[in-house]
Write an enzyme that holds these catalytic residues in place. Structure first.
Site, PDB file in Angstrom:
ATOM      1  N   SER A 176       0.827  -1.201   0.000  1.00  0.00           N
ATOM      2  CA  SER A 176       0.000   0.000   0.000  1.00  0.00           C
ATOM      3  C   SER A 176       0.867   1.259   0.000  1.00  0.00           C
ATOM      4  CB  SER A 176      -0.959  -0.034   1.201  1.00  0.00           C
ATOM      5  OG  SER A 176      -1.993   0.905   1.058  1.00  0.00           O
ATOM      6  N   ASP A 204      -0.134  -4.180  -3.990  1.00  0.00           N
ATOM      7  CA  ASP A 204      -1.278  -3.288  -4.182  1.00  0.00           C
ATOM      8  C   ASP A 204      -0.947  -1.844  -3.779  1.00  0.00           C
ATOM      9  OD1 ASP A 204      -3.796  -3.383  -5.352  1.00  0.00           O
ATOM     10  OD2 ASP A 204      -4.838  -3.339  -3.448  1.00  0.00           O
ATOM     11  N   HIS A 269      -7.841  -5.584  -0.680  1.00  0.00           N
ATOM     12  CA  HIS A 269      -6.515  -4.972  -0.601  1.00  0.00           C
ATOM     13  C   HIS A 269      -5.525  -5.949   0.031  1.00  0.00           C
ATOM     14  CE1 HIS A 269      -4.001  -1.459  -0.885  1.00  0.00           C
ATOM     15  NE2 HIS A 269      -3.982  -1.170   0.406  1.00  0.00           N
TER      16      HIS A 269
END
Length: 336
Positions: A176, A204, A269
């Site tokens: 992230s 991601d 996610h």
């Protein structure tokens, strides 16, 4: 949905820890709960309206010098200030594998523990950047600390480089927001040391505040950049930005493991780090089909060769890869 409710939800989301997101279903009214993914998209649009170059340009934050690196071995754990961590090395290591957690993640939470335990099956030592001082806060405030963290991590690498460490032997892994820390660190290594990091694995990479800025991760940030997309277009970036871009179950749609969740985006996610961890334990646990182009990926028509992804993905890969089924990701990779 009126603006007051939207702002209330965005405020709640910006202060919630990742480990507490599962409790939101009990807190939000049905009208909000049923549109939560859309509200996150609206929040992302708000973030994109900010002066991003100013937000991402600062190279220092008062709390970053107190940031630690945690050294994990199979039977021990040690903690060092990043600014002095290089002094802990009696000799230059042959390789360094370092993980940068994301927003509201910690060195001992589920995601980091899974990644570290998996990586220790392949490495004697794994390092984790403790991002809590920078990322355990509101989202926009956390975004403003990505560049300071990158400068801090770069200074650690620079000190090792001065002692003779080969930066091409470094593998940065980021989830992230942590993926963009890895990318911006790679940019600094190139600019200031005239070298390239060996490998970046981006799990991601965060989309909010990064979809329209040059400060985001890019395939030029290391000799090989692999990106695993599991929540493309919502919490994660949609466009291919690596040498190998892996799309889990296509570009759009929820992950099968998350379909029973009323709020699925965080679960989607998280599939990026779950699948990467599994790939370090079993080389063939993450396999995907190569795609000829973006259209084939979007239309679920990838029919290329099976490709090993994740930890053991070949650094020669230059493709889009799609992983079509749960537990057997589709990797869509875009040829250079």
């Amino acid at each position: 949905m009126n603006a007051r409710v939207l702002l209330a939800v965005v405020a709640l989301y910006s202060c919630a820890a990742a480990d507490t997101l599962a409790t939101l279903g009990a807190l939000l009214p049905p009208a909000v709960l049923n549109n939560f993914d859309q509200l996150i998209k609206a929040a992302s649009a708000t973030c994109e309206a900010l002066p991003l170059e100013l937000l991402l340009a600062r190279s220092y934050a008062p709390d970053t010098p107190s940031t630690d690196i945690v050294e994990f071995r199979k039977k021990s754990r040690r903690r060092y200030r990043v600014m002095a961590a290089h002094e802990s090395f009696r000799a230059n290591p042959s390789t360094i594998v370092l993980y940068v957690p994301g927003w509201w993640n910690t060195p001992t939470d589920e995601s980091t523990s899974a990644i570290v335990e998996a990586l220790l099956t392949k490495n004697d030592v794994v390092y984790v950047l403790d991002t809590r001082l920078s990322f355990c806060r509101g989202y926009v405030s956390s975004v403003s600390r990505v560049n300071p963290l990158s400068h801090l991590l770069f200074n650690f690498i620079k000190k090792l480089h001065k002692r003779g460490f080969n930066v091409t032997s470094m593998h940065l892994i980021g989830f992230s927001l942590g993926a963009h820390v890895a990318g911006m660190t790679g940019k600094l290594v190139q600019k200031r040391l005239k070298k390239k990091l060996g490998r970046i694995t981006a799990l991601d990479p965060a989309k909010p505040c990064f979809s329209r800025t040059e400060h985001k991760l890019d395939k030029s940030d290391a000799e090989f950049v692999q990106v695993i997309h599991s929540n493309a277009g919502v919490l994660g970036l949609e466009e291919p930005i690596g040498h190998a871009d892996v799309y889990v179950n296509g570009v759009a749609g929820k992950q099968p493991e998350c379909e029973d969740r009323s709020i699925s985006f965080e679960c989607d996610h998280a599939q990026a780090w779950r699948l990467f961890s599994a790939s370090a334990l079993n080389d063939k646990s993450l396999m995907g089909k190569k795609c000829n182009n973006w259209s084939d990926l979007v239309e679920d028509k990838c029919t290329g060769d099976d490709t090993i992804l994740g930890y053991s993905c070949s650094s020669n890969s230059r493709e889009l890869i799609n992983i079509p089924e749960a537990g057997a990701p589709r990797v869509s990779m875009t040829p250079d």
